[in-house]
Design a protein around this motif. Structure first.
Motif, PDB file in Angstrom:
ATOM      1  N   GLU A  93      24.808   4.374  61.326  1.00 34.33           N
ATOM      2  CA  GLU A  93      24.069   5.330  60.496  1.00 34.33           C
ATOM      3  C   GLU A  93      24.739   5.502  59.130  1.00 34.33           C
ATOM      4  OE1 GLU A  93      22.991   5.682  64.607  1.00 34.33           O
ATOM      5  OE2 GLU A  93      24.964   5.815  63.644  1.00 34.33           O
ATOM      6  N   GLU A  94      26.061   5.551  59.131  1.00 29.99           N
ATOM      7  CA  GLU A  94      26.780   5.705  57.860  1.00 29.99           C
ATOM      8  C   GLU A  94      26.686   4.446  57.002  1.00 29.99           C
ATOM      9  OE1 GLU A  94      30.107   8.978  59.303  1.00 29.99           O
ATOM     10  OE2 GLU A  94      30.405   6.834  59.722  1.00 29.99           O
ATOM     11  N   GLN A  95      26.624   3.297  57.617  1.00 26.42           N
ATOM     12  CA  GLN A  95      26.428   2.071  56.852  1.00 26.42           C
ATOM     13  C   GLN A  95      25.062   2.078  56.169  1.00 26.42           C
ATOM     14  OE1 GLN A  95      27.563  -1.622  58.975  1.00 26.42           O
ATOM     15  NE2 GLN A  95      28.698  -0.299  60.389  1.00 26.42           N
ATOM     16  N   LEU A  96      24.046   2.605  56.850  1.00 28.10           N
ATOM     17  CA  LEU A  96      22.721   2.720  56.247  1.00 28.10           C
ATOM     18  C   LEU A  96      22.738   3.716  55.085  1.00 28.10           C
ATOM     19  CD1 LEU A  96      20.545   2.761  59.486  1.00 28.10           C
ATOM     20  CD2 LEU A  96      20.531   0.970  57.731  1.00 28.10           C
ATOM     21  N   SER A  97      23.419   4.838  55.277  1.00 26.64           N
ATOM     22  CA  SER A  97      23.538   5.820  54.196  1.00 26.64           C
ATOM     23  C   SER A  97      24.255   5.215  53.001  1.00 26.64           C
ATOM     24  CB  SER A  97      24.293   7.060  54.687  1.00 26.64           C
ATOM     25  OG  SER A  97      23.578   7.714  55.711  1.00 26.64           O
ATOM     26  N   ARG A  98      25.298   4.426  53.253  1.00 29.02           N
ATOM     27  CA  ARG A  98      26.032   3.778  52.163  1.00 29.02           C
ATOM     28  C   ARG A  98      25.134   2.829  51.390  1.00 29.02           C
ATOM     29  NH1 ARG A  98      31.442   0.389  53.441  1.00 29.02           N
ATOM     30  NH2 ARG A  98      29.931  -0.869  54.607  1.00 29.02           N
ATOM     31  N   GLN A  99      24.268   2.098  52.068  1.00 26.48           N
ATOM     32  CA  GLN A  99      23.350   1.204  51.380  1.00 26.48           C
ATOM     33  C   GLN A  99      22.481   1.967  50.376  1.00 26.48           C
ATOM     34  OE1 GLN A  99      21.059  -0.709  54.455  1.00 26.48           O
ATOM     35  NE2 GLN A  99      22.840  -1.764  55.348  1.00 26.48           N
ATOM     36  N   ALA A 112      18.008   3.325  41.326  1.00 23.35           N
ATOM     37  CA  ALA A 112      16.755   3.372  42.068  1.00 23.35           C
ATOM     38  C   ALA A 112      17.002   2.880  43.478  1.00 23.35           C
ATOM     39  CB  ALA A 112      15.692   2.512  41.391  1.00 23.35           C
ATOM     40  N   VAL A 113      16.172   3.357  44.405  1.00 23.97           N
ATOM     41  CA  VAL A 113      16.274   2.888  45.775  1.00 23.97           C
ATOM     42  C   VAL A 113      14.901   3.029  46.426  1.00 23.97           C
ATOM     43  CG1 VAL A 113      16.992   5.165  46.657  1.00 23.97           C
ATOM     44  CG2 VAL A 113      17.531   3.091  47.956  1.00 23.97           C
ATOM     45  N   THR A 114      14.536   2.026  47.197  1.00 22.37           N
ATOM     46  CA  THR A 114      13.337   2.088  48.012  1.00 22.37           C
ATOM     47  C   THR A 114      13.778   2.225  49.463  1.00 22.37           C
ATOM     48  OG1 THR A 114      12.038   0.752  46.466  1.00 22.37           O
ATOM     49  CG2 THR A 114      11.228   0.910  48.730  1.00 22.37           C
ATOM     50  N   LEU A 115      13.465   3.354  50.061  1.00 22.67           N
ATOM     51  CA  LEU A 115      13.976   3.688  51.388  1.00 22.67           C
ATOM     52  C   LEU A 115      13.178   2.991  52.479  1.00 22.67           C
ATOM     53  CD1 LEU A 115      14.441   7.538  50.868  1.00 22.67           C
ATOM     54  CD2 LEU A 115      16.177   5.750  50.652  1.00 22.67           C
ATOM     55  N   THR A 116      13.889   2.385  53.418  1.00 22.38           N
ATOM     56  CA  THR A 116      13.247   1.834  54.605  1.00 22.38           C
ATOM     57  C   THR A 116      13.029   2.950  55.612  1.00 22.38           C
ATOM     58  OG1 THR A 116      15.328   1.357  55.732  1.00 22.38           O
ATOM     59  CG2 THR A 116      14.488  -0.330  54.224  1.00 22.38           C
ATOM     60  N   ASP A 117      12.199   2.693  56.598  1.00 24.12           N
ATOM     61  CA  ASP A 117      11.969   3.701  57.641  1.00 24.12           C
ATOM     62  C   ASP A 117      13.263   4.039  58.358  1.00 24.12           C
ATOM     63  OD1 ASP A 117       9.299   3.720  56.996  1.00 24.12           O
ATOM     64  OD2 ASP A 117       8.696   2.363  58.620  1.00 24.12           O
ATOM     65  N   GLU A 118      14.096   3.033  58.619  1.00 27.69           N
ATOM     66  CA  GLU A 118      15.356   3.259  59.314  1.00 27.69           C
ATOM     67  C   GLU A 118      16.285   4.135  58.480  1.00 27.69           C
ATOM     68  OE1 GLU A 118      18.724   0.646  61.758  1.00 27.69           O
ATOM     69  OE2 GLU A 118      17.585  -0.283  60.126  1.00 27.69           O
ATOM     70  N   GLN A 119      16.327   3.895  57.171  1.00 26.06           N
ATOM     71  CA  GLN A 119      17.175   4.702  56.292  1.00 26.06           C
ATOM     72  C   GLN A 119      16.670   6.140  56.212  1.00 26.06           C
ATOM     73  OE1 GLN A 119      16.839   2.271  52.794  1.00 26.06           O
ATOM     74  NE2 GLN A 119      18.725   1.125  53.224  1.00 26.06           N
ATOM     75  N   ASN A 160       8.048   5.601  48.788  1.00 30.11           N
ATOM     76  CA  ASN A 160       9.417   5.628  49.312  1.00 30.11           C
ATOM     77  C   ASN A 160      10.452   5.272  48.256  1.00 30.11           C
ATOM     78  OD1 ASN A 160       8.420   6.281  51.833  1.00 30.11           O
ATOM     79  ND2 ASN A 160       8.394   4.167  52.565  1.00 30.11           N
ATOM     80  N   THR A 161      10.031   5.154  47.014  1.00 28.20           N
ATOM     81  CA  THR A 161      10.942   4.754  45.939  1.00 28.20           C
ATOM     82  C   THR A 161      11.364   5.960  45.121  1.00 28.20           C
ATOM     83  OG1 THR A 161      10.001   2.537  45.778  1.00 28.20           O
ATOM     84  CG2 THR A 161      11.214   3.345  43.866  1.00 28.20           C
ATOM     85  N   ILE A 162      12.657   6.106  44.939  1.00 29.34           N
ATOM     86  CA  ILE A 162      13.225   7.163  44.099  1.00 29.34           C
ATOM     87  C   ILE A 162      13.882   6.492  42.906  1.00 29.34           C
ATOM     88  CG2 ILE A 162      14.905   9.048  43.968  1.00 29.34           C
ATOM     89  CD1 ILE A 162      14.652   9.275  47.040  1.00 29.34           C
ATOM     90  N   ARG A 163      13.504   6.912  41.697  1.00 27.92           N
ATOM     91  CA  ARG A 163      14.075   6.363  40.480  1.00 27.92           C
ATOM     92  C   ARG A 163      14.687   7.478  39.651  1.00 27.92           C
ATOM     93  NH1 ARG A 163       8.882   4.100  40.575  1.00 27.92           N
ATOM     94  NH2 ARG A 163       8.783   1.820  40.808  1.00 27.92           N
ATOM     95  N   MET A 164      15.843   7.209  39.081  1.00 23.96           N
ATOM     96  CA  MET A 164      16.415   8.140  38.123  1.00 23.96           C
ATOM     97  C   MET A 164      15.602   8.104  36.837  1.00 23.96           C
ATOM     98  SD  MET A 164      18.948   9.582  39.628  1.00 23.96           S
ATOM     99  CE  MET A 164      19.499  10.495  38.169  1.00 23.96           C
TER     100      MET A 164
END
Length: 455
Positions: free
Chosen positions: A373-379, A389-396, A421-425
């Motif tokens: 779980e922490e490895q996913l959070s780190r990603q 920016a990040v596009t979150l997967t369902d698992e994340q 599911n995309t968050i951009r600054m």
């Protein structure tokens, strides 16, 4: 390919800046280093063995040289006053011993992509001494094409002969810690200005084919937007390959000597923001492009290419690419090894470090074993911190469990935009990327730990 920052019509007001200028982690790692706990040598060795099977197998070595001829008042690094010649020699011998302890744990077909020296002041050692450390590593493993061999340099104690010696030691990138060209600022923070003219240093390094970074620190006493812009104009005239503007982190509860700076006074958060913004305008106008929170590089730099492809990476040494760094093995007191599944930090006491290594044991003091779980959070946090920016997967998303109402509030305040599911600054809000990362961070939901402010 990851999405990039978005341009919005919302400019950050003083009220918004004040609202988000609150203590949050710097996220040079995830989890941050103040979450580390006791880690056994056996657990560390197990993590190193697993790293041989990682997807990214290139070897990156970090060597920590803790000594400084004098300690700057602003410093929050793991630095120590210079010891006797014999004591320094004992430390260097221990570094060689630690290299010999880690070598048998690594598969010998893995390639060296990067060696990086930090401190302290790595250049407190003689160039010939550093050269022997480089050779110890480079003569043991194969290398990728054009590996990066980098060193952080204090120009206040280096002659032109020393700079030439560092070229002969095999360094391909030099990060020169200028901090400011204003001698009043340097005197106040107890930092010695360059021994040689910076133009002459550049000539030596350019002749040796090296890449040059200039490092600056903003938020120090007597700095204003106008004075710092003069420093950056001087830097631009030298045409470095990269220019980095680090935000001074005022953490006197961790580093007591920083209290000295409060006697003179520090720029307000508003002035500190103006210092960065005005300096950034100069760099952009000069043809540099921005990478991450604090790096400005030429458009053909591999860091910018990685950013464009959504593949920028970050470790304790700064922004990097997967070509030059993946698994990082740290050597020396306080050095932090960064692997896919674990962090391991060496002991902080120099004498204990030397004694442990000389007894045939790896000097690990503490660290952190990451769950899936922490490895996913780190990603997620790495992507946001590096690529904005990040596009979150369902698992994340299932792991993060963040407050959607607070995230929507950030969008309303012009800090981010959300598209599915995309968050951009937002472009103007990049200094507050740490705030967004903290909101997504499951560990921050119940933390009582202390952090520095983003501005």
């Amino acid at each position: 390919m990851q999405p990039k920052m978005t341009k919005t019509d919302c400019m950050l007001t003083p009220d918004i800046i004040e609202k988000y200028n609150v203590p949050v982690p710097r996220y040079t790692s995830y989890p941050p280093a103040n979450y580390f706990r006791d880690l056994s040598e056996e657990d560390y060795i197990s993590a190193v063995h697993r790293s041989n099977e990682a997807k990214d197998r290139n070897l990156s070595f970090y060597l920590h040289i803790p000594f400084c001829h004098s300690l700057c008042h602003y410093c929050a690094c793991n630095s120590y006053a210079m010891r006797s010649e014999a004591a320094v020699a004992d430390y260097v011998k221990a570094l060689h011993e630690e290299i010999d302890l880690i070598i048998p744990l690594l598969q010998r077909d893995r390639q060296v992509a990067q060696i990086h020296y930090g401190g302290g002041s790595p250049t407190s050692l003689q160039p010939a001494v550093i050269r022997s450390l480089n050779q110890h590593i480079l003569n043991t493993f194969p290398k990728i094409d054009s590996p990066e061999v980098a060193i952080e340099c204090h120009p206040g104690y280096l002659s032109l002969l020393d700079w030439r010696g560092l070229i002969k030691a095999g360094f391909t990138r030099f990060s020169i810690g200028v901090q400011d060209f204003d001698e009043k600022v340097l005197t106040t923070v107890n930092r010695r200005p360059s021994m040689e003219r910076t133009e002459d240093i550049f000539a030596v390094l350019r002749h040796g084919g090296a890449h040059i970074n200039l490092d600056f620190l903003y938020g120090l006493p007597y700095q204003t937007a106008e004075s710092f812009c003069r420093t950056i104009e001087q830097a631009i005239s030298l045409q470095p390959d990269r220019l980095v503007m680090f935000s001074y982190a005022h953490v006197p509860w961790l580093k007591k000597q920083q209290l000295i700076l409060e006697k003179t006074g520090l720029p307000t958060a508003e002035e500190k923001g103006r210092i960065f913004d005005e300096a950034a305008k100069l760099l952009l106008a000069a043809g540099y492009v921005r990478v991450g929170m604090d790096h400005f590089v030429r458009p053909d730099d591999e860091l910018y290419t990685a950013l464009q492809d959504g593949l920028l990476h970050r470790n304790f040494q700064g922004y990097c690419t997967r070509r030059t760094t993946a698994q990082v093995y740290a050597l020396g007191v306080t050095g932090i090894t960064q692997l896919d599944t674990a962090y391991a930090q060496n002991t902080k006491d120099i004498d204990e470090y030397i004694q442990t290594v000389n007894s045939g044991h790896l000097p690990v003091g503490k660290g952190y074993m990451l769950s899936r779980e922490e490895q996913l959070s780190r990603q997620v946090i790495d992507s946001l911190m590096c690529n904005y920016a990040v596009t979150l997967t369902d698992e994340q998303q299932a792991v993060l469990n963040y407050d959607e109402q607070r995230l929507a509030e950030m969008q309303a305040d012009g800090i981010i935009t959300i598209d599915g599911n995309t968050i951009r600054m937002a472009h103007e809000s990049s200094p507050f990327v740490r705030n967004v990362a903290a909101l997504l961070d499951p560990l921050m939901q119940h933390t009582t730990k202390a952090f520095s402010k983003p501005v």
